[in-house]
Scaffold this active site. Structure first.
Site, PDB file in Angstrom:
ATOM      1  N   THR A  15       2.050   5.681   3.231  1.00 51.55           N
ATOM      2  CA  THR A  15       1.195   6.857   3.394  1.00 51.55           C
ATOM      3  C   THR A  15       1.981   8.092   3.790  1.00 51.55           C
ATOM      4  OG1 THR A  15      -0.723   5.534   3.961  1.00 51.55           O
ATOM      5  CG2 THR A  15      -0.705   7.760   4.824  1.00 51.55           C
ATOM      6  N   ASP A  95       0.698  -0.887   6.392  1.00 48.24           N
ATOM      7  CA  ASP A  95      -0.035  -2.150   6.226  1.00 48.24           C
ATOM      8  C   ASP A  95       0.844  -3.374   6.473  1.00 48.24           C
ATOM      9  OD1 ASP A  95      -2.459  -0.951   5.806  1.00 48.24           O
ATOM     10  OD2 ASP A  95      -2.307  -0.946   3.619  1.00 48.24           O
ATOM     11  N   CYS A 267      -4.320 -17.219  19.195  1.00 51.63           N
ATOM     12  CA  CYS A 267      -4.770 -16.345  20.292  1.00 51.63           C
ATOM     13  C   CYS A 267      -3.835 -15.146  20.401  1.00 51.63           C
ATOM     14  CB  CYS A 267      -4.738 -17.098  21.621  1.00 51.63           C
ATOM     15  SG  CYS A 267      -5.959 -18.411  21.704  1.00 51.63           S
TER      16      CYS A 267
HETATM   17  N1  ASP Z   1      -1.509   1.298   2.349  1.00 50.42           N
HETATM   18  C1  ASP Z   1      -0.541   2.143   3.031  1.00 50.42           C
HETATM   19  C2  ASP Z   1       0.778   1.419   3.031  1.00 50.42           C
HETATM   20  O1  ASP Z   1       0.906   0.452   3.744  1.00 50.42           O
HETATM   21  C3  ASP Z   1      -0.984   2.400   4.412  1.00 50.42           C
HETATM   22  C4  ASP Z   1      -0.043   3.222   5.243  1.00 50.42           C
HETATM   23  O2  ASP Z   1       1.087   3.514   4.925  1.00 50.42           O
HETATM   24  O3  ASP Z   1      -0.485   3.598   6.353  1.00 50.42           O
HETATM   25  O4  ASP Z   1       1.697   1.816   2.345  1.00 50.42           O
END
Ligand code: ASP
Length: 332
Positions: A15, A95, A267
């Site tokens: 992102t 992610d 957990c």
């Molecule tokens: N889907 C994006 C990724 O993992 C999410 C992010 O970068 O925050 O590249």
């Protein structure tokens, strides 16, 4: 913990550098120019000298695979050994950021430089977003001196690369160190077979969370699929359906076929200690190895680094039970 003389910024996607496409946010090239332009707005005196590399293809980290981990490892080692870099900042999607940071903690054992991963919840350029604070915050921290090893910097916090997880999908403080029990024995030395110089190949791994109703057939299906390592997320302190003879038999058969059976606790603050309950002891007798208080991300990355190096089942089980980089022990 010296100030870096030459730092590599390794951009893998995520992102942080994404731009809008017809289908939504997608990874985009040209991030170096944006970073250089933003640096003028920051106070450059606190920042290290850096060079930049895009690792193609740029990925939404949801697409990250073991092959991509090996490419990240190669780019880091090349930067250090060939290009003279003494620190690395990896820009990565959130992610699977904790998975990659954990995997790299084991793939880079013995490489004596700091490697910091970061990313952001919003793309660079969003007003009051977290991209530039995370990126330049990580660079400033590196400039002040970060100890060798793999770290994850996010929302103002420097975290151990093999101890954290993404716990939130909707806030800037998305990552946390999981406070899990850490008392394992530390490995005396990093043997050549597990050091960063060791070549690795992708390997089939599977993760199976235990749940009421899990069946022997599900274990068998994973073994038939070719999994060489099976990470079992056990209950509490390392229990499972030990009263189900078929389930225990499936685990034992898998182990006899050479599959490494690694156990963590599902957990959030748990760790595996098989002897506490008879239901745990029976799992250990079937061949499960305790990964103590390791996270899923760390256990998966460690299994990859060990099995991908071509080690035998017994060798993998030996290293799994020892702390290699602080993943299982506080003081390391
Ligand atoms: N889907 C994006 C990724 O993992 C999410 C992010 O970068 O925050 O590249």
């Amino acid at each position: 913990m010296a100030t870096p003389a030459k730092l590599l910024v390794l951009y893998t996607g995520g992102t942080i550098g994404m731009q809008m496409s017809a289908d939504g946010l997608a990874p985009a090239s040209g991030f170096e120019a944006r970073m250089r332009a933003q640096q003028v707005e920051e106070s450059p005196a606190d920042l290290p000298n850096w060079i930049f590399r895009e690792l193609l293809p740029l990925l939404d980290s949801a697409n990250m695979s073991q092959t991509n981990w090996l490419a990240i490892r190669d780019a880091i080692v090349q930067a250090v050994e060939t290009d003279g870099c003494d620190a690395v900042l990896v820009l990565h999607g959130t992610d699977t950021l904790a998975y990659s940071a954990a995997a790299m903690s084991f793939l880079l054992l013995g490489l004596n430089v700091p490697v910091v991963f970061t990313g952001s919840m919003q793309p660079a350029g969003v007003p009051d977003g977290d991209a530039w604070p995370n990126l330049f915050g990580a660079l400033r921290a590196l400039q002040q001196g970060v100890k060798p090893g793999v770290h994850l910097y996010f929302n103002g916090q420097m975290m151990h690369g093999a101890r954290c997880a993404k716990l939130r999908s909707d806030a800037f403080d998305a990552f946390q160190v999981l406070e899990r029990h850490r008392e394992a024995e530390h490995a005396n030395a990093i043997a050549p077979a597990i050091s960063y110089r060791q070549a690795r190949q992708p390997i089939s791994l599977a993760v199976l969370p235990l749940y009421p109703g899990v069946q022997a057939e599900q274990v068998r299906a994973l073994v038939v699929s070719g999994a060489r390592g099976l990470l079992l997320e056990c209950y509490g302190s390392g229990t499972g359906p030990a009263g189900d003879d078929a389930f225990i038999a499936a685990l034992r058969e898998a182990h006899e076929q050479g599959v490494v059976l690694a156990a963590i606790s599902q957990c959030m603050q748990g760790h595996v200690q098989f002897g506490v309950y008879a239901a745990g002891s029976r799992l250990a007798q079937a061949g499960l190895v305790s990964c103590g208080g390791m996270t899923r991300e760390a256990a998966l990355g460690k299994l990859f680094a060990l099995l991908g190096a071509g080690l035998t089942q017994a060798e993998v089980e030996h290293w799994l039970a020892l702390d290699l980089c602080g993943e299982m022990r506080e003081s390391a």
